[in-house]
Design a protein around this motif. Structure first.
Motif, short mmCIF file in Angstrom:
data_model
loop_
_atom_site.label_atom_id
_atom_site.label_comp_id
_atom_site.label_asym_id
_atom_site.label_seq_id
_atom_site.Cartn_x
_atom_site.Cartn_y
_atom_site.Cartn_z
N MET A 124 50.09 55.91 78.33
CA MET A 124 49.19 57.04 78.58
C MET A 124 49.73 58.34 78.01
O MET A 124 48.99 59.10 77.38
N GLU A 125 51.00 58.64 78.22
CA GLU A 125 51.56 59.90 77.72
C GLU A 125 51.47 59.98 76.20
O GLU A 125 51.10 61.02 75.65
N ARG A 126 51.83 58.89 75.52
CA ARG A 126 51.77 58.87 74.06
C ARG A 126 50.33 59.05 73.59
O ARG A 126 50.06 59.82 72.66
N ALA A 127 49.38 58.37 74.24
CA ALA A 127 47.97 58.49 73.86
C ALA A 127 47.45 59.90 74.10
O ALA A 127 46.74 60.45 73.26
N GLU A 166 45.49 64.97 72.19
CA GLU A 166 45.57 66.43 72.31
C GLU A 166 45.82 67.05 70.94
O GLU A 166 45.22 68.08 70.61
N ASN A 167 46.65 66.42 70.14
CA ASN A 167 46.91 66.93 68.79
C ASN A 167 45.70 66.72 67.87
O ASN A 167 45.36 67.61 67.09
N GLN A 173 43.72 70.39 75.24
CA GLN A 173 44.43 69.69 76.30
C GLN A 173 43.50 68.68 76.98
O GLN A 173 42.29 68.86 77.00
N VAL A 174 44.10 67.65 77.54
CA VAL A 174 43.35 66.67 78.32
C VAL A 174 42.76 67.38 79.55
O VAL A 174 43.38 68.28 80.11
N ASP A 175 41.54 67.03 79.92
CA ASP A 175 40.86 67.69 81.03
C ASP A 175 41.21 67.08 82.39
O ASP A 175 41.31 67.78 83.38
#
Length: 119
Positions: A17-20, A25-26, A31-33
């Motif tokens: 999840m963090e990598r995705a 985001e890039n 940013q993720v909501d």
């Protein structure tokens, strides 16, 4: 029976999840909501693009072809530059199809994503 169908979201499965989240985001420059270990959401002008960590709930999937999102962009050259920055592999080369330029890339989680730009 009459009813209305409205498509306003989709999700892709992710392994990390963090990598995705970092990848998208890039890519989206936002940013993720909504963020969680299982399900995270990007609001793209009212359309919910979601990331689902199926491993967190024990669901098995085949990565890479569980969903083929198709994004429209207004500048294919800028997108290609962004994909190079993200080290995203092109899996379908830039091709003119009718009145569009189309390509597909592989994201950080091995999912293929289509992008098109009107000519």
């Amino acid at each position: 029976m009459d009813f209305e169908i409205k498509i306003n979201s989709l999700y892709i499965c992710v392994k990390d999840m963090e990598r995705a989240i970092t990848f998208y985001e890039n890519l989206f420059s936002q940013q993720v909501d909504e963020k969680s270990d299982v399900f995270s959401v990007f609001d793209l002008q009212g359309f919910r693009f979601c990331l689902f960590n199926n491993n967190e709930v024990g669901e098995k999937v085949t990565y890479g072809d569980n969903c083929l999102p198709s994004f429209e962009v207004n500048n294919m050259d800028k997108l290609i530059s962004k994909l190079k920055e993200l080290d995203a592999q092109l899996v379908f080369p830039l091709t003119k199809i009718k009145d569009n330029w189309v390509l597909e890339f592989r994201d950080s989680e091995d999912n293929d994503i289509e992008v098109y730009c009107k000519i």
